[in-house]
Design a protein around this motif. Structure first.
Motif, short mmCIF file in Angstrom:
data_model
loop_
_atom_site.label_atom_id
_atom_site.label_comp_id
_atom_site.label_asym_id
_atom_site.label_seq_id
_atom_site.Cartn_x
_atom_site.Cartn_y
_atom_site.Cartn_z
N MET A 1 0.82 -1.20 0.00
CA MET A 1 0.00 0.00 0.00
C MET A 1 0.87 1.26 0.00
O MET A 1 0.51 2.27 -0.59
N ILE A 2 2.02 1.21 0.67
CA ILE A 2 2.90 2.37 0.69
C ILE A 2 3.41 2.67 -0.72
O ILE A 2 3.44 3.83 -1.16
N SER A 3 3.79 1.63 -1.45
CA SER A 3 4.30 1.83 -2.81
C SER A 3 3.22 2.40 -3.72
O SER A 3 3.49 3.28 -4.55
N VAL A 4 1.99 1.91 -3.58
CA VAL A 4 0.88 2.41 -4.40
C VAL A 4 0.59 3.87 -4.07
O VAL A 4 0.38 4.69 -4.96
N LEU A 5 0.57 4.21 -2.78
CA LEU A 5 0.30 5.58 -2.36
C LEU A 5 1.34 6.54 -2.93
O LEU A 5 0.99 7.58 -3.51
N PHE A 6 2.60 6.21 -2.81
CA PHE A 6 3.64 7.10 -3.32
C PHE A 6 3.71 7.10 -4.84
O PHE A 6 4.13 8.09 -5.45
N ALA A 7 3.29 6.00 -5.46
CA ALA A 7 3.21 5.98 -6.92
C ALA A 7 2.13 6.95 -7.40
O ALA A 7 2.31 7.66 -8.39
N VAL A 8 1.00 6.98 -6.70
CA VAL A 8 -0.08 7.91 -7.04
C VAL A 8 0.39 9.36 -6.84
O VAL A 8 0.13 10.24 -7.68
N LEU A 9 1.08 9.62 -5.74
CA LEU A 9 1.62 10.96 -5.50
C LEU A 9 2.60 11.36 -6.59
O LEU A 9 2.63 12.51 -7.05
N THR A 10 3.40 10.40 -7.04
CA THR A 10 4.34 10.67 -8.13
C THR A 10 3.60 11.04 -9.41
O THR A 10 3.97 11.97 -10.12
N ALA A 11 2.54 10.29 -9.70
CA ALA A 11 1.76 10.55 -10.91
C ALA A 11 1.12 11.93 -10.86
O ALA A 11 1.09 12.64 -11.87
N LEU A 12 0.60 12.32 -9.71
CA LEU A 12 -0.04 13.63 -9.58
C LEU A 12 0.95 14.77 -9.85
O LEU A 12 0.66 15.70 -10.61
N THR A 13 2.12 14.69 -9.23
CA THR A 13 3.10 15.75 -9.39
C THR A 13 3.72 15.73 -10.79
O THR A 13 3.95 16.79 -11.39
N ASN A 14 3.98 14.56 -11.34
CA ASN A 14 4.54 14.47 -12.68
C ASN A 14 3.56 14.96 -13.74
O ASN A 14 3.94 15.56 -14.74
N GLY A 15 2.27 14.67 -13.53
CA GLY A 15 1.26 15.12 -14.48
C GLY A 15 1.19 16.62 -14.56
O GLY A 15 1.15 17.21 -15.65
N ALA A 16 1.19 17.28 -13.41
CA ALA A 16 1.18 18.75 -13.39
C ALA A 16 2.46 19.30 -14.00
O ALA A 16 2.45 20.29 -14.74
N ALA A 17 3.60 18.65 -13.72
CA ALA A 17 4.87 19.11 -14.28
C ALA A 17 4.89 19.00 -15.79
O ALA A 17 5.43 19.88 -16.49
N SER A 18 4.29 17.95 -16.34
CA SER A 18 4.27 17.75 -17.79
C SER A 18 3.54 18.87 -18.50
O SER A 18 3.98 19.37 -19.54
N VAL A 19 2.40 19.30 -17.94
CA VAL A 19 1.64 20.38 -18.55
C VAL A 19 2.42 21.69 -18.50
O VAL A 19 2.48 22.44 -19.49
N LEU A 20 3.05 21.98 -17.37
CA LEU A 20 3.84 23.20 -17.24
C LEU A 20 5.03 23.20 -18.21
O LEU A 20 5.34 24.22 -18.85
N GLN A 21 5.69 22.05 -18.35
CA GLN A 21 6.83 21.96 -19.25
C GLN A 21 6.39 22.08 -20.71
O GLN A 21 7.10 22.66 -21.54
N ARG A 22 5.22 21.56 -21.00
CA ARG A 22 4.68 21.66 -22.37
C ARG A 22 4.46 23.12 -22.75
O ARG A 22 4.82 23.56 -23.84
N ARG A 23 3.88 23.90 -21.85
CA ARG A 23 3.62 25.31 -22.12
C ARG A 23 4.92 26.06 -22.40
O ARG A 23 4.99 26.91 -23.29
N ALA A 24 5.96 25.73 -21.66
CA ALA A 24 7.24 26.41 -21.86
C ALA A 24 7.94 25.94 -23.13
O ALA A 24 8.50 26.75 -23.87
N ALA A 25 7.90 24.64 -23.40
CA ALA A 25 8.63 24.09 -24.55
C ALA A 25 8.08 24.60 -25.87
O ALA A 25 8.83 24.76 -26.85
N ARG A 26 6.79 24.89 -25.94
CA ARG A 26 6.19 25.36 -27.18
C ARG A 26 6.63 26.78 -27.55
O ARG A 26 6.39 27.24 -28.66
#
Length: 291
Positions: free
Chosen positions: A1-26
């Protein structure tokens, strides 16, 4: 359960980072593609720096997840990065998601759940044995070189898709190296063993390389071309590393059928979501009113 919880937290932060990086890269001109000066341009963008901050947070969460669970469990959870980012973007902009996006989010969520239940990944090895890394690194290098070489011969969305897959391979390799490095924390002299392991420094190198490839992918093509190979490639290649390097097991036989259905749901959902204006950090146009 710990690994799943932190994997979800990773996905949340990485998802937001991807959108921000996309805006800058364009905003970077095409003349800077595949050059180190691309990073210089991005360093002057606040949105890109904010995205990098989230990437660092995500890396810490990912390390905890990989240290406590199989890579075949942790990495596939990252397919929720994009739907999570769009939901957060819609909430921040006070925009209601269209029905098509809601269905796409549901499809990706269902696909992830179906894939995890069908494959039922199990972890058996905490660390990579012997010189198994040698052929793995050679094959990975050849695969990456082929993708980058093919990408340099095309432009637009084709280049974005190829570099997106190359970035996915880089991120999967980063995860495998990180998991092997974190395994050194077990037993006596854990800190020294971690700091003296080549895997720790290879993790940093692979992560920087994957980040560079991703920025070029986002600069070259639309998110709808980059995101599907990035999402699926990271999950599938990570599972391949888990099976071949860490002796992890997946269900086979007739279970392959629902696993393929799960991949189909995730692919369709990823394409639909990546086409949304929210994926680029902009609000969708208001719906037309009938007179």
């Amino acid at each position: 359960m710990i690994s799943v919880l932190f994997a979800v937290l990773t996905a949340l932060t990485n998802g937001a980072a991807s959108v921000l990086q996309r805006r800058a890269a364009r905003t970077v001109p095409d003349s800077e593609a595949m050059r180190l000066s691309l990073i210089g341009h991005l360093l002057r963008r606040r949105s890109w720096l904010a995205g990098i901050g989230l990437v660092i947070v995500a890396a810490v969460c990912q390390a905890v997840a990989l240290a406590t669970g199989p890579i075949s469990v942790v990495q596939p959870i990252f397919v929720i990065e994009l739907p999570a980012a769009l939901l957060m973007a819609g909430f921040a902009m006070r925009v209601r998601l269209p029905a098509s996006l809601s269905y796409a989010v549901a499809a990706m969520t269902l696909g992830l759940a179906l894939g995890m239940v069908s494959a039922a990944p199990e972890g058996h090895g905490a660390a990579v044995r012997g010189a198994v890394w040698i052929p793995a690194l050679i094959l990975t290098g050849v695969f990456e070189a082929a993708l980058i070489g093919a990408a340099l011969g095309v432009r637009g969305n084709a280049r974005g898709a190829l570099l997106g897959l190359a970035a996915a391979c880089g991120y999967a390799l980063t995860a495998a190296l990180m998991k092997d490095a974190m395994a050194r924390l077990q037993g006596g002299g854990a800190a020294v063993a971690l700091l003296t392991s080549w895997q720790l420094y290879a993790t940093a190198a692979a992560g920087v390389g994957a980040l560079f490839l991703l920025q070029n992918a986002l600069q070259a093509g639309m998110l709808v071309a980059v995101q599907p190979p990035l999402t699926l490639g990271d999950a599938l290649i990570s599972v391949l590393y888990g099976v071949t390097l860490f002796d992890e097991r997946l269900r086979t036989g007739w279970w392959v059928l629902p696993e393929l259905v799960a991949l189909g749901l995730i692919t369709v959902g990823s394409v639909v979501l990546a086409r949304s204006p929210l994926a680029s950090g902009t609000a969708p146009p208001p719906p037309r009113r009938l007179r």
